[in-house]
Motif scaffolding. Structure first.
Motif, PDB file in Angstrom:
ATOM      1  N   GLN A   1      24.860  56.074  46.506  1.00 50.74           N
ATOM      2  CA  GLN A   1      26.083  55.305  46.229  1.00 50.74           C
ATOM      3  C   GLN A   1      25.867  53.806  46.344  1.00 50.74           C
ATOM      4  O   GLN A   1      26.748  53.020  46.016  1.00 50.74           O
ATOM      5  CB  GLN A   1      27.174  55.681  47.244  1.00 50.74           C
ATOM      6  N   GLY A   2      24.703  53.416  46.857  1.00 51.85           N
ATOM      7  CA  GLY A   2      24.448  51.992  47.034  1.00 51.85           C
ATOM      8  C   GLY A   2      24.777  51.479  48.415  1.00 51.85           C
ATOM      9  O   GLY A   2      25.034  50.295  48.598  1.00 51.85           O
ATOM     10  N   VAL A   3      24.771  52.362  49.389  1.00 53.64           N
ATOM     11  CA  VAL A   3      24.979  51.905  50.773  1.00 53.64           C
ATOM     12  C   VAL A   3      23.697  51.208  51.240  1.00 53.64           C
ATOM     13  O   VAL A   3      22.623  51.820  51.224  1.00 53.64           O
ATOM     14  CB  VAL A   3      25.318  53.094  51.699  1.00 53.64           C
ATOM     15  N   PRO A   4      23.789  49.959  51.614  1.00 57.58           N
ATOM     16  CA  PRO A   4      22.585  49.184  51.942  1.00 57.58           C
ATOM     17  C   PRO A   4      22.121  49.388  53.383  1.00 57.58           C
ATOM     18  O   PRO A   4      22.226  48.503  54.210  1.00 57.58           O
ATOM     19  CB  PRO A   4      23.023  47.738  51.700  1.00 57.58           C
ATOM     20  N   PHE A   5      21.569  50.553  53.661  1.00 61.11           N
ATOM     21  CA  PHE A   5      21.004  50.806  54.990  1.00 61.11           C
ATOM     22  C   PHE A   5      19.850  49.842  55.260  1.00 61.11           C
ATOM     23  O   PHE A   5      19.189  49.360  54.336  1.00 61.11           O
ATOM     24  CB  PHE A   5      20.436  52.222  55.053  1.00 61.11           C
ATOM     25  N   ALA A  23      23.302  50.152  59.140  1.00 61.69           N
ATOM     26  CA  ALA A  23      23.449  49.001  58.252  1.00 61.69           C
ATOM     27  C   ALA A  23      23.983  47.879  59.126  1.00 61.69           C
ATOM     28  O   ALA A  23      25.180  47.807  59.382  1.00 61.69           O
ATOM     29  CB  ALA A  23      24.409  49.310  57.117  1.00 61.69           C
ATOM     30  N   VAL A  57      22.850  56.647  50.129  1.00 63.03           N
ATOM     31  CA  VAL A  57      21.893  55.750  49.469  1.00 63.03           C
ATOM     32  C   VAL A  57      22.149  55.745  47.959  1.00 63.03           C
ATOM     33  O   VAL A  57      22.130  54.693  47.314  1.00 63.03           O
ATOM     34  CB  VAL A  57      20.440  56.159  49.801  1.00 63.03           C
ATOM     35  N   GLN A  67      29.948  50.376  55.943  1.00 63.97           N
ATOM     36  CA  GLN A  67      29.192  50.609  54.718  1.00 63.97           C
ATOM     37  C   GLN A  67      29.349  52.044  54.228  1.00 63.97           C
ATOM     38  O   GLN A  67      29.449  52.283  53.026  1.00 63.97           O
ATOM     39  CB  GLN A  67      27.727  50.238  54.922  1.00 63.97           C
ATOM     40  N   ARG A  81      16.202  48.574  56.102  1.00 66.76           N
ATOM     41  CA  ARG A  81      14.916  49.068  55.614  1.00 66.76           C
ATOM     42  C   ARG A  81      13.749  48.372  56.277  1.00 66.76           C
ATOM     43  O   ARG A  81      13.884  47.302  56.842  1.00 66.76           O
ATOM     44  CB  ARG A  81      14.836  48.893  54.093  1.00 66.76           C
TER      45      ARG A  81
END
Lengths: 228, 255, 650
Positions: free
Chosen positions: C136-140, C164, C134, C171, C142
């Motif tokens: 690192q900007g991993v777009p899981f 993701a 998260v 991702q 939500r």
């Protein structure tokens, strides 16, 4: 400040210039068209010549006109700069390409369309602007106004001249159809809700404005040659 | 099915190449395009000819390794797929199929249909990351992110780096690729700290690699196998301009 | 060099209570002073989840890293293709998950053939992975409140899987790749793409470098370092058809094995139940459909063989099979887990119904995965939001629309639990040589649970190796062995000789042709179910084919250019040797457990029957030389915390 200046050495900065100058020229077109519409008025000689005088003497308009010249020059220069860069980005071309599947013809042909508009602009400026400034435009009888109206009517009475105008305006229409919305995209203005609206306005603008511009010489030609 | 293939053959980076014609028969419509090329290569090997070299790996449309400009289109005639996901049922029996490598100065040909896309890696190396070391990061749920934002960031992040955007762009511009990464990180709270320096560095690297500029033809979006939106390009333009005109770093000449 | 007669595998599991082992171990192992880290160089093979995360993390600590991948970019490693998700014991859903439960589920899911201590550590660090990704900007995915979303995944009764879309592997890998890229920019990682490791070099019993081939120029080159980390993935491609990428191979691990690293549990391969069925001879790979589909899809075949036959001949449409004529066999046999039984159970049941003649599809080797109930219940929109991309993918490949007609699926080789034997520090039996991710054997036992591969790869790379490698390096001199050392010259010569041998053979058959045949043997006899008789037969077949391979192979082109057939031939050569070892291992293991199913050993109702008395060990094989039988070493597995039971998903 250095990096703000070097913005123009990067693609996005250069494109910004294209968008801003293009945007300004779009606004200019509206003003120019508004004035030209005077030619539709019956017995428009006086009104048109007064308008001409206003356009050449009013200081505010002067500033605007210089901005317009600068915009045109920058738009052309950066088109060349970016165009060269873009050509160099693909030294070996595809031997078989079907770009029509993924983009529109006019989006791909902005340079050609721009060139058409530029050639037209030169003819246009030579015929009227140059004549008015440096040529021998007679005075309108009983006034202190240069009689550009007569020059215009004479020019538009020639069929080949009218055809050049109509074709050039078609080129402008295609140029604007892409350019209008493209300027917004370059400025970073893209939104799910608004972009379709911008595209529609752009299309209407791209059709209406050149059409009206083109209608003027056609109208003059038809009335002068007693066809209408 | 039966096809006439016209394939770009080029022995090496510094050699000249040409389109060569091959006939191929007994192709099943259920084959993938790359499986069709496998069959061609088996035939060539049998004949003692050098097989056609092309990049491929996962063959399920996610690694981004396969490329190919097929009949004038990046990844062939279908929308939103990579070449490995293209099946021969998309062609008609007897078709002539022209296959060329991606063409761009920044993607030099290595051999036949294989090109060098390391320019993309260098753009990411220039700033396509969040500078956090392993460990010492906050709990994942500490910063809530609106669902829509996360999902829009995900849409941008879905880029596979195949280079179809560059290949199809009349200017060989890499704006869609670069903007996808810039957008993803600009939208997420984690990317805010380096938001402006990132876009400036990545754009500078993109230019240095020799990609063309964007003239908003949107061919990239139309050909992108992951349907990355050109909204990302607008967002990157905005990020870049904001950075140039509002970020203090930019005015101080730091970035 | 063969190991000592009194050699004993030492797993180096720390003493103390399970929950404290890792913390205590981190305290006990030696550290390298921050200023001294820059004096060490580490080679990392592979840039997938394990390799990229290890390279980045080691470089962040200050080590100099040299990373290699055979793909044209580090981002393309096959971890990218993982769809479903990643487990973590966060208990964000308040449904009773905990580190212990994830540990317990993993040990049980692995059919009690993994190490408790390793698995517990894996569960512990799983929570850190999510935090890291998260950040690192991993777009899981939500929820509306902005917090992370979870789903339940194959075999788990809690929702602990982060995802993701259907691109979780992508991702996470891009996150690790971005961290790696940052270190490349910082000059701490030197990245070599399109460069394949072809040998590992050992001097004075320690791994001190590798020999690689530049895939573009063909140049053979030596690199020396203080330690070598292999993160080169699994060997599923030994089956020719698998869900692995075309380039996935065993070469790095196998070369290490030949140089003395023991290879553990090679026969433990995972067959994934939800893949798109084979359509023809030309098939080059199989495509996986995320197992998350089983959350909403119902698996069935007709009750009656006659109906199946009609379906195969397309005389009838699946929709027309009456509800009463359908056998939802997983729901019937396993009422509490239903369609969500672990992968091995789901796969074997699919094979069974097809063997009974009730399979569907052109080949009869497929079962239905039906979404009509889910669509009726939740609406098409909901199903589309969850699985839209998977449905599209299915349609693209098969030409059928799964919204309208049930999907057809069949099991395919997907993951290999076996791999290089490693101790608790992830070090192989060769000092200084480490193995991470799928290329080691450690955490999944005989069967891997869904969404655990990503977890393990990243756990190894981000949170284990950065600590444990220090313990070894701290004992090493700063001066590394020179790449001009005689051992490198010999390794280079060995590589060149084997390349020349392949190129000069001038036989008749292509590499693919051999590979396809090898894969078929493996699938038929060493695949979803195995028998002593079949394995004996298969071993001979592999041997015979290998003899032919060494005489009758045809490779076009030269060694000093991009030559994809040569690359492939080098890889297939190693698959041949591996294949034989897999067969031997499967033959030797007279029990059924997890992904290893021996028909002789099953319960009366057809479930895998373990033999904990005699086979509760890790089989670690030692290479003794070309053509010689490998030697078995056993690491006994002690279960102090989890009680061994017959797995039951009823």
């Amino acid at each position: 400040m250095a990096t703000v200046v070097n913005i123009f050495s990067h693609t996005i900065g250069r494109k910004l210039i294209m968008a801003l100058t293009g945007g300004f020229l779009i606004i200019f077109l509206i003003g120019h068209l508004a004035g030209n519409l005077v030619l539709f008025v019956e017995d428009s000689q006086l009104a048109f010549n007064e308008y001409t005088k206003f356009m050449t003497t009013n200081p505010f308009v002067k500033v605007l006109s210089y901005l317009t010249y600068i915009s045109i020059i920058l738009h052309v220069i950066y088109a060349i700069v970016l165009g060269r860069m873009n050509t160099q980005a693909r030294p070996v071309r595809y031997s078989y390409n079907k770009p029509a599947q993924s983009s529109t013809w006019n989006a791909r042909s902005m340079t050609l369309l721009g060139l058409i508009v530029l050639v037209f602009l030169i003819i246009h400026l030579k015929s009227f602007w140059f004549e008015l400034k440096f040529g021998a435009v007679p005075m309108m009888e009983g006034t202190d106004l240069k009689d550009l109206h007569t020059v215009v009517i004479a020019a538009f009475s020639q069929w080949w001249y009218v055809i050049i105008y109509v074709l050039a305006m078609a080129g402008l229409a295609y140029h604007l159809d892409h350019g209008f919305q493209s300027a917004f995209q370059t400025l970073g203005l893209n939104h799910k809700a608004y972009t379709p609206v911008i595209k529609s306005i752009g299309r209407i603008f791209a059709i209406a404005v050149p059409a009206l511009f083109a209608l003027i010489p056609v109208y003059v030609y038809l009335t002068q040659n007693n066809i209408l | 099915m039966k096809f006439t293939l016209k394939i770009w053959r080029q022995a090496g980076a510094n050699q000249s190449g040409e389109l060569k014609t091959y006939e191929i028969d007994n192709i099943s419509s259920d084959m993938s395009f790359l499986e069709m090329l496998d069959v061609l290569n088996e035939n060539l090997v049998q004949k003692g000819e050098d097989p056609v070299h092309f990049d491929h790996d996962c063959r399920e449309g996610i690694c981004g390794m396969c490329s190919l400009y097929i009949n004038g289109r990046a990844h062939g005639p279908q929308r939103a797929i990579t070449t490995c996901q293209l099946h021969m049922r998309s062609f008609n029996d007897g078709d002539t199929i022209v296959i060329e490598p991606w063409r761009a100065k920044a993607f030099p040909v290595v051999k036949d249909l294989v090109v060098d896309r390391s320019a993309f890696d260098r753009i990411i190396q220039a700033g396509g990351f969040v500078s956090v070391d392993t460990g010492g990061v906050p709990d994942a749920n500490l910063i809530p992110i609106p669902k829509d934002t996360a999902s829009e960031a995900m849409d941008a992040a879905t880029c596979i780096g195949c280079g179809a955007c560059v290949a199809t762009c009349k200017n060989a511009s890499a704006m869609l690729f670069v903007s996808a990464k810039v957008s993803q990180l600009a939208m997420l709270p984690q990317g805010q700290v380096e938001r402006y320096s990132r876009v400036e560095k990545m754009v500078a690297q993109m230019d240095e690699e020799g990609f063309g500029s964007c003239t908003n033809t949107y061919a990239c979006e139309a050909e992108c196998p992951k349907e990355i939106s050109v909204t990302n390009i607008a967002r990157m333009n905005a990020e870049y301009l904001k950075s140039k005109f509002t970020s203090s770093d930019s005015f101080a000449g730091k970035s | 060099m063969p190991l000592d007669d009194n050699f004993q595998l030492d797993s180096k599991i720390p003493s103390g209570p399970l929950a404290e082992k890792w913390d205590q171990h981190k305290f006990d192992i030696k550290l390298v002073n921050p200023a001294n880290k820059r004096k060490y160089e580490i080679i990392v093979i592979g840039t997938g989840l394990a390799g990229a995360s290890a390279s980045a993390s080691l470089a962040e600590l200050g080590y100099n890293v040299r990373a290699f991948c055979f793909q044209d970019s580090a981002r393309r490693a096959h971890s990218i293709a993982a769809q479903g998700g990643i487990n973590a014991a966060k208990n964000y859903q308040n449904d009773g998950d905990s580190v212990y439960r994830l540990f317990y589920d993993t040990v049980k899911g692995g059919d009690y053939r993994s190490r408790e201590a390793n698995v517990y550590r894996l569960s512990q660090v799983s929570v850190n992975i999510i935090d890291q990704a998260v950040a690192q900007g991993v777009p899981f995915a939500r929820e509306y409140g902005g917090l992370l979303s979870n789903r339940s995944f194959g075999g788990a009764q809690v929702s602990r899987t982060f995802y993701a879309k259907g691109q979780t592997g992508q991702q996470l890998l891009l996150g690790a790749y971005s961290a790696l890229s940052r270190q490349v920019a910082a000059g701490k990682v030197t990245l070599h793409t399109r460069e394949e490791m072809l040998d590992v070099v050992i001097v004075d019993g320690k791994a001190c470098g590798v020999v690689t081939r530049n895939l573009i120029s063909g140049e053979i080159k030596s690199y020396s370092a203080h330690a070598v980390v292999l993160a080169s993935g699994g060997y599923g491609n030994v089956f020719y058809l698998s869900t692995n990428a075309m380039g996935s191979n065993v070469t790095a691990a196998w070369k290490a094995h030949r140089k003395g690293a023991l290879f553990a549990n090679p026969c433990f391969t995972q067959i994934h139940p939800t893949c798109i069925p084979v359509s023809g001879h030309y098939q080059s790979k199989l495509t996986l459909m995320s197992e998350s589909l089983r959350n909403d899809g119902r698996v069935w075949v007709p009750k009656d063989i006659a109906v199946s036959e009609k379906l195969r001949k397309k005389e009838m449409r699946p929709r027309d099979v009456a509800e009463a004529d359908r056998d939802y066999y997983l729901e019937r046999k396993y009422p509490s887990f239903g369609n969500l039984v672990p992968r091995d159970v789901a796969s074997r049941n699919a094979k069974d119904v097809c063997d009974e003649g009730r399979g569907v599809g052109k080949t009869g080797l497929a079962v239905f995965l039906d979404f009509s109930d889910a669509i009726n219940r939740d609406g098409r929109d909901v199903i589309e939001a969850k699985y839209g991309n998977l449905f599209d993918m299915y349609k693209q490949i098969t030409g059928e629309n799964p919204y309208e007609t049930p999907m057809m699926i069949y099991p395919a080789v997907h993951y290999t639990m076996g791999g290089l034997w490693v101790d608790y520090n992830l070090m192989t039996t060769v000092p200084g040589l480490y193995a991470l991710g799928e290329c080691n054997f450690s955490d999944h036992g005989a069967n891997r649970l869904g969404a655990s591969a990503l977890m393990q790869g990243l756990a190894d790379g981000y949170f284990v190796i950065p600590y444990t490698i220090g313990d070894y390096l701290a004992r090493q001199p700063y001066k590394k062995v020179s790449a001009d050392h005689q051992a490198f010259k010999e390794a280079e010569k060995g590589v060149k000789d084997s390349i020349d041998q392949l190129l000069n053979m001038k036989g008749e058959r292509s590499v693919d042709d051999f590979h396809r045949e090898l894969g078929k043997i493996m699938w038929d006899y060493c695949g979803m179910s195995r028998t002593a008789e079949g394995l004996t037969k298969a071993r001979q077949m592999v041997k015979d084919l290998k003899v032919e391979f060494e005489k009758n192979l045809k490779v076009i082109g030269s060694a000093d250019e991009l030559n994809q057939t040569l690359e492939k031939a080098l890889r297939v050569k190693d698959f041949f040797e591996l294949a034989e070892l897999m067969i031997v291992d499967a033959f030797e293991r007279n029990e059924s457990c997890g992904g290893h199913f021996r028909e002789e050993y099953q319960t009366p109702d057809g479930e895998a029957l373990r033999d904990d008395e005699n086979y509760r060990y890790v089989a670690a094989w030692e290479y003794l030389g070309e053509g010689k039988d490998e030697k078995l070493h056993k690491e006994d597995l002690d279960f102090e915390y989890v009680k061994l039971t017959q797995r039951s998903y009823k």
